[in-house]
Write a protein that holds these residues in place. Structure first.
Motif, PDB file in Angstrom:
ATOM      1  N   GLU A   9       0.829  -1.213   0.000  1.00 36.95           N
ATOM      2  CA  GLU A   9       0.000   0.000   0.000  1.00 36.95           C
ATOM      3  C   GLU A   9       0.861   1.260   0.000  1.00 36.95           C
ATOM      4  O   GLU A   9       0.491   2.264  -0.599  1.00 36.95           O
ATOM      5  CB  GLU A   9      -0.974   0.009   1.183  1.00 36.95           C
ATOM      6  CG  GLU A   9      -1.938   1.181   1.154  1.00 36.95           C
ATOM      7  CD  GLU A   9      -2.663   1.386  -0.180  1.00 36.95           C
ATOM      8  OE1 GLU A   9      -2.755   2.561  -0.619  1.00 36.95           O
ATOM      9  OE2 GLU A   9      -3.132   0.417  -0.792  1.00 36.95           O
ATOM     10  N   ARG A  13       0.596   4.139  -2.695  1.00 34.58           N
ATOM     11  CA  ARG A  13       0.428   5.542  -2.288  1.00 34.58           C
ATOM     12  C   ARG A  13       1.445   6.428  -3.014  1.00 34.58           C
ATOM     13  O   ARG A  13       1.101   7.493  -3.537  1.00 34.58           O
ATOM     14  CB  ARG A  13       0.587   5.651  -0.769  1.00 34.58           C
ATOM     15  CG  ARG A  13      -0.106   6.802  -0.155  1.00 34.58           C
ATOM     16  CD  ARG A  13      -0.126   6.840   1.365  1.00 34.58           C
ATOM     17  NE  ARG A  13       0.745   5.943   2.110  1.00 34.58           N
ATOM     18  CZ  ARG A  13       0.361   4.797   2.677  1.00 34.58           C
ATOM     19  NH1 ARG A  13      -0.892   4.395   2.590  1.00 34.58           N
ATOM     20  NH2 ARG A  13       1.225   4.055   3.350  1.00 34.58           N
ATOM     21  N   ARG A  16       0.418   6.689  -6.649  1.00 29.01           N
ATOM     22  CA  ARG A  16      -0.687   7.649  -6.841  1.00 29.01           C
ATOM     23  C   ARG A  16      -0.174   9.083  -6.802  1.00 29.01           C
ATOM     24  O   ARG A  16      -0.610   9.930  -7.579  1.00 29.01           O
ATOM     25  CB  ARG A  16      -1.775   7.443  -5.778  1.00 29.01           C
ATOM     26  CG  ARG A  16      -2.629   6.221  -5.990  1.00 29.01           C
ATOM     27  CD  ARG A  16      -3.859   6.198  -5.098  1.00 29.01           C
ATOM     28  NE  ARG A  16      -3.572   6.277  -3.690  1.00 29.01           N
ATOM     29  CZ  ARG A  16      -3.360   5.228  -2.890  1.00 29.01           C
ATOM     30  NH1 ARG A  16      -3.395   4.004  -3.385  1.00 29.01           N
ATOM     31  NH2 ARG A  16      -3.121   5.407  -1.601  1.00 29.01           N
ATOM     32  N   SER A  60      -5.724   1.662  -8.215  1.00 30.23           N
ATOM     33  CA  SER A  60      -5.831   2.277  -6.882  1.00 30.23           C
ATOM     34  C   SER A  60      -6.313   3.725  -6.975  1.00 30.23           C
ATOM     35  O   SER A  60      -7.013   4.194  -6.078  1.00 30.23           O
ATOM     36  CB  SER A  60      -4.512   2.166  -6.112  1.00 30.23           C
ATOM     37  OG  SER A  60      -3.564   3.086  -6.558  1.00 30.23           O
ATOM     38  N   VAL A  61      -5.973   4.425  -8.065  1.00 25.63           N
ATOM     39  CA  VAL A  61      -6.500   5.785  -8.265  1.00 25.63           C
ATOM     40  C   VAL A  61      -8.014   5.707  -8.457  1.00 25.63           C
ATOM     41  O   VAL A  61      -8.764   6.455  -7.831  1.00 25.63           O
ATOM     42  CB  VAL A  61      -5.827   6.490  -9.466  1.00 25.63           C
ATOM     43  CG1 VAL A  61      -6.558   7.780  -9.821  1.00 25.63           C
ATOM     44  CG2 VAL A  61      -4.363   6.775  -9.172  1.00 25.63           C
ATOM     45  N   ARG A  63     -10.027   3.353  -7.435  1.00 23.66           N
ATOM     46  CA  ARG A  63     -10.645   2.975  -6.151  1.00 23.66           C
ATOM     47  C   ARG A  63     -10.733   4.177  -5.211  1.00 23.66           C
ATOM     48  O   ARG A  63     -11.716   4.350  -4.499  1.00 23.66           O
ATOM     49  CB  ARG A  63      -9.851   1.847  -5.478  1.00 23.66           C
ATOM     50  CG  ARG A  63     -10.182   0.467  -5.973  1.00 23.66           C
ATOM     51  CD  ARG A  63      -9.590  -0.615  -5.083  1.00 23.66           C
ATOM     52  NE  ARG A  63      -8.182  -0.462  -4.799  1.00 23.66           N
ATOM     53  CZ  ARG A  63      -7.196  -0.948  -5.538  1.00 23.66           C
ATOM     54  NH1 ARG A  63      -7.466  -1.632  -6.640  1.00 23.66           N
ATOM     55  NH2 ARG A  63      -5.933  -0.765  -5.196  1.00 23.66           N
ATOM     56  N   GLU A  64      -9.693   5.002  -5.205  1.00 22.93           N
ATOM     57  CA  GLU A  64      -9.693   6.184  -4.344  1.00 22.93           C
ATOM     58  C   GLU A  64     -10.772   7.175  -4.784  1.00 22.93           C
ATOM     59  O   GLU A  64     -11.498   7.726  -3.959  1.00 22.93           O
ATOM     60  CB  GLU A  64      -8.326   6.861  -4.383  1.00 22.93           C
ATOM     61  CG  GLU A  64      -8.215   8.070  -3.494  1.00 22.93           C
ATOM     62  CD  GLU A  64      -6.854   8.728  -3.587  1.00 22.93           C
ATOM     63  OE1 GLU A  64      -6.814   9.934  -3.864  1.00 22.93           O
ATOM     64  OE2 GLU A  64      -5.838   8.031  -3.398  1.00 22.93           O
ATOM     65  N   CYS A  67     -14.597   5.420  -4.324  1.00 29.01           N
ATOM     66  CA  CYS A  67     -14.724   4.595  -3.130  1.00 29.01           C
ATOM     67  C   CYS A  67     -16.202   4.539  -2.764  1.00 29.01           C
ATOM     68  O   CYS A  67     -16.726   5.424  -2.088  1.00 29.01           O
ATOM     69  CB  CYS A  67     -13.879   5.164  -1.990  1.00 29.01           C
ATOM     70  SG  CYS A  67     -13.939   4.152  -0.520  1.00 29.01           S
ATOM     71  N   GLN A  88     -17.554  13.114  -7.151  1.00 24.22           N
ATOM     72  CA  GLN A  88     -16.330  12.310  -7.021  1.00 24.22           C
ATOM     73  C   GLN A  88     -15.434  12.496  -8.242  1.00 24.22           C
ATOM     74  O   GLN A  88     -14.209  12.618  -8.112  1.00 24.22           O
ATOM     75  CB  GLN A  88     -16.669  10.831  -6.839  1.00 24.22           C
ATOM     76  CG  GLN A  88     -17.308  10.488  -5.522  1.00 24.22           C
ATOM     77  CD  GLN A  88     -16.436  10.845  -4.339  1.00 24.22           C
ATOM     78  OE1 GLN A  88     -16.750  11.753  -3.588  1.00 24.22           O
ATOM     79  NE2 GLN A  88     -15.343  10.144  -4.174  1.00 24.22           N
ATOM     80  N   ARG A  95      -7.765  16.419  -8.193  1.00 20.23           N
ATOM     81  CA  ARG A  95      -6.623  15.788  -7.518  1.00 20.23           C
ATOM     82  C   ARG A  95      -5.647  15.139  -8.490  1.00 20.23           C
ATOM     83  O   ARG A  95      -4.456  15.071  -8.219  1.00 20.23           O
ATOM     84  CB  ARG A  95      -7.107  14.736  -6.521  1.00 20.23           C
ATOM     85  CG  ARG A  95      -7.663  15.364  -5.261  1.00 20.23           C
ATOM     86  CD  ARG A  95      -7.998  14.338  -4.219  1.00 20.23           C
ATOM     87  NE  ARG A  95      -9.167  13.571  -4.631  1.00 20.23           N
ATOM     88  CZ  ARG A  95      -9.342  12.278  -4.403  1.00 20.23           C
ATOM     89  NH1 ARG A  95      -8.435  11.582  -3.766  1.00 20.23           N
ATOM     90  NH2 ARG A  95     -10.433  11.666  -4.809  1.00 20.23           N
TER      91      ARG A  95
END
Length: 189
Positions: A9, A13, A16, A60-61, A63-64, A67, A88, A95
């Motif tokens: 993770e 991180r 990302r 992962s981006v 999912r972030e 979410c 979102q 971001r």
């Protein structure tokens, strides 16, 4: 370089953050290792290749950004769901500047079938969630989603409108909300 092991993770991180600052093209084994302060081998302990690292970093981006609320926060109202999705995506675009457009265009390239499959899975999941919200929504007229207009079909329409807004960078859900109101919430005139 710091000694010891690094968690997966933490690598994601850092990946990302690279995507946020420099775009998905900046994610590679060496850059991520440097960002984490570990050796290249530490990254390979978790990811077998650059392609695997990039794929999981991009996932992962997504999912972030998306979410999906669980439990009591799960949506039972299609309008609230659409407003949430547009917010979102707008926040995600802020971001991760350029992420949506570059991700979509880059992974639609025929030479990246793995990326296409990844994006397809994420989008199928989102359409499935939209369909589930439509089915749970007590404001949807029972007869509205029958015959030629199924919950799956209408979720597909809403999803197409969402993708169009995403590529245009237009995060105003008002027109889509009106389509919902006129199509499945009210008796058509």
């Amino acid at each position: 370089m710091r000694p010891g092991t690094i968690e997966k993770e933490e690598i994601l991180r850092a990946s990302r953050e690279l995507i946020r600052r420099e775009g998905a093209a900046a994610v590679n084994i060496r850059a991520v290792a440097a960002a984490c302060g570990v050796s290249v081998g530490s990254i390979y302990n978790h990811f077998g290749s650059k392609a695997e690292l990039v794929r999981e970093a991009v996932e992962s981006v997504w999912r972030e950004i998306l979410c999906w609320p669980q439990g009591e926060a799960a949506f039972c109202d299609t309008e609230a769901c659409i407003v949430w999705l547009y917010r979102q995506l707008e926040d995600g675009a802020r971001r991760y500047p350029g992420f949506f457009t570059l991700h979509a265009l880059g992974f639609l390239d025929g030479e990246r079938p793995d990326g296409r499959r990844q994006m397809q899975r994420a989008w199928e999941r989102l359409q499935g969630e939209l369909c589930a919200v439509l089915r749970r929504d007590p404001r949807v007229r029972e007869e509205a989603l029958s015959g030629g207009l199924t919950a799956e079909g209408f979720a597909g329409v809403l999803f197409s409108l969402l993708l169009s807004a995403l590529l245009r960078q237009d995060y105003d859900p008002a027109p889509v909300l009106e389509v919902i109101r006129r199509t499945v919430y009210q008796v058509p005139r």
